[in-house]
Design a protein around this motif. Structure first.
Motif, PDB file in Angstrom:
ATOM      1  N   UNK A  56       0.880  -0.896  -0.234  1.00 24.32           N
ATOM      2  CA  UNK A  56       0.060  -0.140  -0.052  1.00 24.32           C
ATOM      3  C   UNK A  56       0.939   1.049  -0.090  1.00 24.32           C
ATOM      4  N   UNK A  57       2.088   1.085   0.671  1.00 25.01           N
ATOM      5  CA  UNK A  57       2.948   2.035   1.033  1.00 25.01           C
ATOM      6  C   UNK A  57       3.650   2.380  -0.549  1.00 25.01           C
ATOM      7  N   UNK A  58       4.200   1.601  -1.241  1.00 25.18           N
ATOM      8  CA  UNK A  58       4.374   2.090  -2.747  1.00 25.18           C
ATOM      9  C   UNK A  58       3.419   2.671  -3.483  1.00 25.18           C
ATOM     10  N   UNK A  59       2.095   1.511  -3.474  1.00 26.47           N
ATOM     11  CA  UNK A  59       1.666   2.375  -4.181  1.00 26.47           C
ATOM     12  C   UNK A  59       0.710   3.936  -3.965  1.00 26.47           C
ATOM     13  N   UNK A  60       0.829   3.777  -2.465  1.00 25.05           N
ATOM     14  CA  UNK A  60       0.324   5.946  -2.346  1.00 25.05           C
ATOM     15  C   UNK A  60       1.818   6.536  -2.730  1.00 25.05           C
ATOM     16  N   UNK A  61       2.703   6.076  -2.682  1.00 26.82           N
ATOM     17  CA  UNK A  61       4.489   6.452  -3.434  1.00 26.82           C
ATOM     18  C   UNK A  61       4.285   7.039  -4.463  1.00 26.82           C
ATOM     19  N   UNK A  62       4.121   5.620  -5.585  1.00 25.90           N
ATOM     20  CA  UNK A  62       4.244   6.424  -6.992  1.00 25.90           C
ATOM     21  C   UNK A  62       3.160   6.870  -7.402  1.00 25.90           C
ATOM     22  N   UNK A  63       1.880   6.822  -6.639  1.00 24.49           N
ATOM     23  CA  UNK A  63       0.748   8.544  -6.867  1.00 24.49           C
ATOM     24  C   UNK A  63       1.022   9.657  -6.733  1.00 24.49           C
ATOM     25  N   UNK A  64       2.373   9.895  -5.383  1.00 23.54           N
ATOM     26  CA  UNK A  64       2.310  11.227  -5.106  1.00 23.54           C
ATOM     27  C   UNK A  64       3.226  11.375  -6.319  1.00 23.54           C
ATOM     28  N   UNK A  65       4.260  10.174  -5.914  1.00 27.33           N
ATOM     29  CA  UNK A  65       5.113  10.847  -7.206  1.00 27.33           C
ATOM     30  C   UNK A  65       5.171  11.148  -8.677  1.00 27.33           C
ATOM     31  N   UNK A  66       3.663  10.678  -9.227  1.00 28.17           N
ATOM     32  CA  UNK A  66       3.034  10.932 -10.117  1.00 28.17           C
ATOM     33  C   UNK A  66       2.343  11.930 -10.503  1.00 28.17           C
ATOM     34  N   UNK A  67       1.789  11.896  -8.533  1.00 34.69           N
ATOM     35  CA  UNK A  67       0.989  14.056  -8.948  1.00 34.69           C
ATOM     36  C   UNK A  67       1.920  15.120  -8.826  1.00 34.69           C
ATOM     37  N   UNK A  68       3.135  14.740  -8.849  1.00 35.83           N
ATOM     38  CA  UNK A  68       4.620  15.506  -8.405  1.00 35.83           C
ATOM     39  C   UNK A  68       4.636  15.681  -9.069  1.00 35.83           C
ATOM     40  N   UNK A  69       4.935  14.713  -9.923  1.00 35.16           N
ATOM     41  CA  UNK A  69       5.366  15.288 -11.503  1.00 35.16           C
ATOM     42  C   UNK A  69       4.263  15.890 -12.894  1.00 35.16           C
ATOM     43  N   UNK A  70       3.468  15.554 -12.923  1.00 34.55           N
ATOM     44  CA  UNK A  70       2.300  15.551 -13.677  1.00 34.55           C
ATOM     45  C   UNK A  70       1.650  17.280 -13.432  1.00 34.55           C
ATOM     46  N   UNK A  71       1.713  17.882 -11.773  1.00 36.84           N
ATOM     47  CA  UNK A  71       1.132  19.388 -11.144  1.00 36.84           C
ATOM     48  C   UNK A  71       2.064  20.244 -11.464  1.00 36.84           C
ATOM     49  N   UNK A  72       3.783  19.649 -10.948  1.00 37.33           N
ATOM     50  CA  UNK A  72       4.013  20.767 -10.965  1.00 37.33           C
ATOM     51  C   UNK A  72       5.959  20.978 -12.341  1.00 37.33           C
ATOM     52  N   UNK A  73       6.162  21.322 -12.074  1.00 33.87           N
ATOM     53  CA  UNK A  73       7.184  21.476 -13.450  1.00 33.87           C
ATOM     54  C   UNK A  73       8.467  21.618 -12.650  1.00 33.87           C
ATOM     55  N   UNK A  74       8.790  21.338 -10.959  1.00 32.81           N
ATOM     56  CA  UNK A  74       9.582  21.865  -9.805  1.00 32.81           C
ATOM     57  C   UNK A  74      10.529  20.234 -10.053  1.00 32.81           C
ATOM     58  N   UNK A  76      11.675  16.042 -10.091  1.00 32.60           N
ATOM     59  CA  UNK A  76      11.106  15.167  -9.606  1.00 32.60           C
ATOM     60  C   UNK A  76      11.825  14.773  -8.164  1.00 32.60           C
ATOM     61  N   UNK A  77      12.830  14.725  -7.654  1.00 35.08           N
ATOM     62  CA  UNK A  77      13.577  14.230  -6.184  1.00 35.08           C
ATOM     63  C   UNK A  77      12.225  14.687  -5.111  1.00 35.08           C
ATOM     64  N   UNK A  78      11.979  15.576  -5.662  1.00 31.98           N
ATOM     65  CA  UNK A  78      11.153  16.885  -4.469  1.00 31.98           C
ATOM     66  C   UNK A  78      10.228  15.528  -4.074  1.00 31.98           C
ATOM     67  N   UNK A  79       9.239  15.401  -5.552  1.00 25.67           N
ATOM     68  CA  UNK A  79       8.368  14.324  -5.281  1.00 25.67           C
ATOM     69  C   UNK A  79       8.948  12.978  -5.156  1.00 25.67           C
ATOM     70  N   UNK A  80       9.924  12.538  -5.226  1.00 27.73           N
ATOM     71  CA  UNK A  80      10.048  11.209  -4.954  1.00 27.73           C
ATOM     72  C   UNK A  80      10.605  11.012  -3.344  1.00 27.73           C
ATOM     73  N   UNK A  81      10.684  12.733  -3.007  1.00 33.02           N
ATOM     74  CA  UNK A  81      10.844  12.429  -1.224  1.00 33.02           C
ATOM     75  C   UNK A  81       9.909  12.384  -0.267  1.00 33.02           C
ATOM     76  N   UNK A  82       9.168  13.302  -1.119  1.00 34.05           N
ATOM     77  CA  UNK A  82       7.330  13.211  -0.307  1.00 34.05           C
ATOM     78  C   UNK A  82       7.120  11.982  -0.997  1.00 34.05           C
TER      79      UNK A  82
END
Length: 94
Positions: A56-74, A76-82
């Motif tokens: 469940x945690x890996x799935x949630x982390x993947x969704x957070x990472x994808x949302x970060x990539x889709x919603x920001x231009x910052x 990707x390391x920040x999204x991965x850390x979150x």
């Protein structure tokens, strides 16, 4: 003959990600063999084992990472850390 893996984007972040997943699975296997898990109920609405929380945690982390990539231009390391923090929270308190 063409390389079968040419279509993949093997960048250092991708390699680090997949290496980390493999290491987590290996560590969880050793942990489970040394100390079998029991189901418990945290903030997730179902009783879970360590393996359930990892999945469940890996799935949630993947969704957070994808949302970060889709919603920001910052970066990707920040999204991965979150995403990693989300994984840790689910593993500890889920």
């Amino acid at each position: 003959m063409e390389n079968a893996f040419e279509w993949m984007a093997w960048t250092p972040p991708v390699a680090i990600f997949f290496s980390a997943v493999v290491l987590m699975l290996a560590a969880m296997t050793v942990w489970e063999l040394r100390s079998p898990t029991i189901e418990r109920k945290g903030f997730l609405p179902i009783p879970t084992t360590r393996g359930d929380r990892l999945f469940i945690g890996l799935l949630a982390a993947a969704y957070v990472n994808l949302a970060w990539a889709g919603a920001t231009d910052l970066t990707q390391w920040i999204g991965a850390a979150i995403g990693f923090v989300v994984l840790l929270v689910v593993m500890r308190w889920g």
